[in-house]
Design a protein around this motif. Structure first.
Motif, PDB file in Angstrom:
ATOM      1  N   THR A 252      93.475  -7.260  87.449  1.00  0.00           N
ATOM      2  CA  THR A 252      94.241  -7.235  86.204  1.00  0.00           C
ATOM      3  C   THR A 252      94.821  -5.851  85.968  1.00  0.00           C
ATOM      4  N   ARG A 253      94.024  -4.825  86.199  1.00  0.00           N
ATOM      5  CA  ARG A 253      94.505  -3.449  85.990  1.00  0.00           C
ATOM      6  C   ARG A 253      95.608  -3.085  86.985  1.00  0.00           C
ATOM      7  N   ARG A 254      95.485  -3.548  88.240  1.00  0.00           N
ATOM      8  CA  ARG A 254      96.539  -3.270  89.229  1.00  0.00           C
ATOM      9  C   ARG A 254      97.864  -3.878  88.786  1.00  0.00           C
ATOM     10  N   MET A 255      97.823  -5.100  88.292  1.00  0.00           N
ATOM     11  CA  MET A 255      99.061  -5.746  87.840  1.00  0.00           C
ATOM     12  C   MET A 255      99.610  -5.058  86.603  1.00  0.00           C
ATOM     13  N   LEU A 256      98.722  -4.632  85.713  1.00  0.00           N
ATOM     14  CA  LEU A 256      99.169  -3.932  84.512  1.00  0.00           C
ATOM     15  C   LEU A 256      99.823  -2.603  84.887  1.00  0.00           C
ATOM     16  N   GLU A 257      99.268  -1.912  85.867  1.00  0.00           N
ATOM     17  CA  GLU A 257      99.867  -0.658  86.329  1.00  0.00           C
ATOM     18  C   GLU A 257     101.241  -0.914  86.943  1.00  0.00           C
TER      19      GLU A 257
ATOM     20  N   PRO B  38     101.791  -2.533  72.758  1.00  0.00           N
ATOM     21  CA  PRO B  38     102.633  -3.626  73.259  1.00  0.00           C
ATOM     22  C   PRO B  38     102.199  -4.981  72.708  1.00  0.00           C
ATOM     23  N   ARG B  39     103.185  -5.825  72.515  1.00  0.00           N
ATOM     24  CA  ARG B  39     102.931  -7.211  72.101  1.00  0.00           C
ATOM     25  C   ARG B  39     102.805  -8.047  73.376  1.00  0.00           C
ATOM     26  N   VAL B  40     101.635  -8.614  73.580  1.00  0.00           N
ATOM     27  CA  VAL B  40     101.327  -9.328  74.822  1.00  0.00           C
ATOM     28  C   VAL B  40     101.031 -10.789  74.518  1.00  0.00           C
ATOM     29  N   LEU B  41     101.631 -11.669  75.299  1.00  0.00           N
ATOM     30  CA  LEU B  41     101.343 -13.098  75.227  1.00  0.00           C
ATOM     31  C   LEU B  41     100.555 -13.475  76.470  1.00  0.00           C
ATOM     32  N   ASP B  42      99.299 -13.907  76.290  1.00  0.00           N
ATOM     33  CA  ASP B  42      98.442 -14.308  77.406  1.00  0.00           C
ATOM     34  C   ASP B  42      98.396 -15.828  77.438  1.00  0.00           C
ATOM     35  N   LEU B  43      99.136 -16.403  78.396  1.00  0.00           N
ATOM     36  CA  LEU B  43      99.251 -17.854  78.485  1.00  0.00           C
ATOM     37  C   LEU B  43      98.183 -18.436  79.408  1.00  0.00           C
ATOM     38  N   GLY B  44      97.560 -19.542  78.969  1.00  0.00           N
ATOM     39  CA  GLY B  44      96.467 -20.120  79.736  1.00  0.00           C
ATOM     40  C   GLY B  44      95.308 -19.153  79.812  1.00  0.00           C
ATOM     41  N   CYS B  45      94.971 -18.567  78.664  1.00  0.00           N
ATOM     42  CA  CYS B  45      94.011 -17.461  78.620  1.00  0.00           C
ATOM     43  C   CYS B  45      92.599 -17.872  78.975  1.00  0.00           C
ATOM     44  N   GLY B  46      92.263 -19.186  78.878  1.00  0.00           N
ATOM     45  CA  GLY B  46      90.883 -19.607  79.123  1.00  0.00           C
ATOM     46  C   GLY B  46      89.944 -18.892  78.166  1.00  0.00           C
ATOM     47  N   PRO B  47      88.763 -18.476  78.625  1.00  0.00           N
ATOM     48  CA  PRO B  47      87.831 -17.753  77.750  1.00  0.00           C
ATOM     49  C   PRO B  47      88.270 -16.332  77.443  1.00  0.00           C
ATOM     50  N   GLY B  48      89.369 -15.873  78.055  1.00  0.00           N
ATOM     51  CA  GLY B  48      90.003 -14.648  77.584  1.00  0.00           C
ATOM     52  C   GLY B  48      89.593 -13.357  78.257  1.00  0.00           C
ATOM     53  N   ARG B  49      89.163 -13.409  79.511  1.00  0.00           N
ATOM     54  CA  ARG B  49      88.773 -12.164  80.181  1.00  0.00           C
ATOM     55  C   ARG B  49      89.942 -11.168  80.208  1.00  0.00           C
ATOM     56  N   SER B  50      91.123 -11.644  80.553  1.00  0.00           N
ATOM     57  CA  SER B  50      92.286 -10.757  80.591  1.00  0.00           C
ATOM     58  C   SER B  50      92.714 -10.344  79.187  1.00  0.00           C
ATOM     59  N   SER B  51      92.639 -11.257  78.229  1.00  0.00           N
ATOM     60  CA  SER B  51      93.004 -10.919  76.846  1.00  0.00           C
ATOM     61  C   SER B  51      92.163  -9.767  76.324  1.00  0.00           C
TER      62      SER B  51
ATOM     63  N   VAL C 247     104.215 -11.268  84.054  1.00  0.00           N
ATOM     64  CA  VAL C 247     103.201 -11.176  85.111  1.00  0.00           C
ATOM     65  C   VAL C 247     102.564 -12.547  85.272  1.00  0.00           C
ATOM     66  N   VAL C 248     102.676 -13.102  86.470  1.00  0.00           N
ATOM     67  CA  VAL C 248     102.043 -14.389  86.757  1.00  0.00           C
ATOM     68  C   VAL C 248     101.292 -14.283  88.079  1.00  0.00           C
ATOM     69  N   THR C 249     100.196 -15.004  88.181  1.00  0.00           N
ATOM     70  CA  THR C 249      99.546 -15.152  89.474  1.00  0.00           C
ATOM     71  C   THR C 249      99.704 -16.599  89.912  1.00  0.00           C
ATOM     72  N   ALA C 250      99.920 -16.769  91.214  1.00  0.00           N
ATOM     73  CA  ALA C 250     100.134 -18.107  91.751  1.00  0.00           C
ATOM     74  C   ALA C 250      99.410 -18.235  93.074  1.00  0.00           C
ATOM     75  N   CYS C 251      98.863 -19.414  93.311  1.00  0.00           N
ATOM     76  CA  CYS C 251      98.232 -19.693  94.587  1.00  0.00           C
ATOM     77  C   CYS C 251      99.318 -20.109  95.576  1.00  0.00           C
ATOM     78  N   GLY C 252      99.234 -19.585  96.794  1.00  0.00           N
ATOM     79  CA  GLY C 252     100.250 -19.905  97.787  1.00  0.00           C
ATOM     80  C   GLY C 252      99.700 -19.786  99.189  1.00  0.00           C
TER      81      GLY C 252
ATOM     82  N   VAL D  45     100.876  -8.330  94.070  1.00  0.00           N
ATOM     83  CA  VAL D  45      99.481  -7.892  94.146  1.00  0.00           C
ATOM     84  C   VAL D  45      98.654  -9.001  94.781  1.00  0.00           C
ATOM     85  N   PRO D  46      98.392  -8.932  96.073  1.00  0.00           N
ATOM     86  CA  PRO D  46      97.523  -9.940  96.695  1.00  0.00           C
ATOM     87  C   PRO D  46      96.099  -9.783  96.170  1.00  0.00           C
ATOM     88  N   GLN D  47      95.486 -10.897  95.798  1.00  0.00           N
ATOM     89  CA  GLN D  47      94.126 -10.819  95.280  1.00  0.00           C
ATOM     90  C   GLN D  47      93.133 -10.809  96.439  1.00  0.00           C
ATOM     91  N   PRO D  48      92.179  -9.886  96.412  1.00  0.00           N
ATOM     92  CA  PRO D  48      91.223  -9.779  97.519  1.00  0.00           C
ATOM     93  C   PRO D  48      90.185 -10.900  97.496  1.00  0.00           C
TER      94      PRO D  48
END
Length: 422
Positions: A36-41, A50-63, A148-153, A194-197
């Protein structure tokens, strides 16, 4: 939420059982605070609050992380119990005043246009699809805002039959290159990937793997939910090299500047721009020599930005260089017509050139330039990768950009085309 779960699309697994099995997990999908921090950087500088919209936040770890970094977060999810978890965690961490929760469908958002500096969606784009998300969520961004979006591919050109058998019926995947091309075609610049490890997968699947033995399979739907969780874990163990998550950090292109590949018809005006910008015809002569050098010239990587009246306002060129024999691309020159300097034309043409380099499969770009200007595009000191030119320059002026975000950058000495005379 998680777009790699077939249960998201499988009506044979009742939602109640699915969520019962997963409630309380530290993560609902692969991820980590470090990612999350790498993508934010990569998103670059943001407003102070900043005004941030966290879509599909789930339990909100990123929020929670974004709010702790100073953001005012609107957290959206269709599952109210996840929002309950987030509200409780925010209160416990003293962040309740920075997080507003909204229960909503991500495909039908009733939010005003231009109201967010950053739209964030980790592991949630499956809900509407990558292309639709980029088209529909763009309106929510303020001028200069970032998505910023993450997608499986697919991480291979030839995924195994086993991986395809799992994915194709539920959520057909594309390669990172295909998603990058889709983003550029949709009118975005790619600020970073940002490839996720694998550790991000461990953080999710490790705790998930402990759940099936804890569940009461007499509960309706729980047998199917347990089977789905185990299938997900088995798939990763047997075919994990075929697919993965990647973060895409995107910004809508500046509509004032149309960018495109240069043509032969542009050569005279490009020469005029170069001569005016550098106050000498030498730089234009270098470009002419590069065009004639088949080993140096990279088709399609000379880019122009057009002003609203259709005239060429800026130029950027990438040509082949090498780092101890390993191919790289050199960004030089970059020039803006005097009438359009300090208007954003230069940034537009550089971002367009970098997008073209990504789409053509380049992995590393090098630039010798102003250390206060090029970091905004993601460049860092080349010496951080063990890369140095064969001539003396200030260390901070020689910069590198890892286009695929893998960090697998070879160190060594830079060798430029003969036209540069170095």
């Amino acid at each position: 939420m998680s777009d790699h779960d077939s249960t998201q699309h499988d009506p044979s697994v009742p939602r109640d059982a699915f969520f019962t099995l997963r409630h309380g997990l530290p993560r609902q999908a692969p991820g980590s605070d470090a990612t999350t921090r790498r993508m934010l950087e990569a998103a670059g500088p943001l407003p102070e609050r900043p005004r941030v919209l966290d879509l599909g936040c789930g339990p909100g770890r990123s929020s929670l992380l974004l709010a702790a970094a100073g953001a005012e977060v609107t957290a959206v999810d269709p599952h109210e119990p996840f929002l309950d978890e987030l509200r409780a965690a925010a209160a416990a961490q003293g962040l309740g005043h920075r997080i507003r929760t909204v229960r909503a469908d991500m495909g039908a958002l009733d939010l005003p246009d231009g109201s967010f500096d950053l739209v964030w969606a980790e592991s949630a784009v499956f809900a509407v699809g990558f292309d639709r998300a980029l088209a529909e969520w763009r309106r929510l961004l303020s001028p200069g805002g970032t998505l910023v979006v993450t997608a499986c591919g697919w991480t291979t050109e030839e995924p195994s039959a086993g991986a395809r058998a799992f994915w194709d019926p539920h959520y057909p995947l594309r390669t990172v290159a295909a998603n990058t091309a889709a983003a550029v075609a949709a009118g975005y610049h790619v600020l970073g990937v940002v490839p996720q490890p694998e550790s991000d997968w461990d953080a999710h699947l490790g705790p998930l793997g402990e759940r099936p033995d804890m569940m009461d399979t007499s509960v309706p739907g729980m047998t199917e939910a347990v089977a789905a969780a185990r299938a997900e874990i088995t798939l990763r163990r047997e075919h994990g090299g075929d697919y993965g998550y990647t973060g895409f950090v995107l910004r809508p292109a500046d509509p004032r500047w149309r960018t495109r590949a240069e043509t032969a018809a542009d050569h005279p005006v490009v020469r005029e721009i170069l001569t005016a910008a550098f106050e000498t015809p030498a730089e234009a002569g270098i470009v002419d020599a590069l065009r004639a050098d088949e080993e140096a010239w990279l088709p399609g990587l000379g880019r122009v930005a057009e002003a609203p009246d259709g005239t060429v306002a800026a130029y950027a060129l990438l040509t082949r260089c090498r780092v101890d024999g390993v191919p790289a691309a050199a960004l030089a020159p970059v020039a803006v017509a005097p009438a359009h300097q300090r208007t954003g034309a230069g940034q537009a043409v550089v971002r367009a050139a970098l997008d073209a380099a990504r789409l053509s499969g380049e992995r590393l770009v090098l630039v010798l330039g102003h250390p206060a200007y090029y970091p905004r595009f993601g460049f860092v000191q080349a010496s951080a990768y063990g890369i140095r030119p064969a001539f003396d320059v200030p260390d901070e002026a020689m910069m590198a950009l890892d286009l695929d975000g893998s960090g697998a950058v070879a160190g060594g000495t830079i060798w430029y085309p003969a036209a540069f005379g170095v």
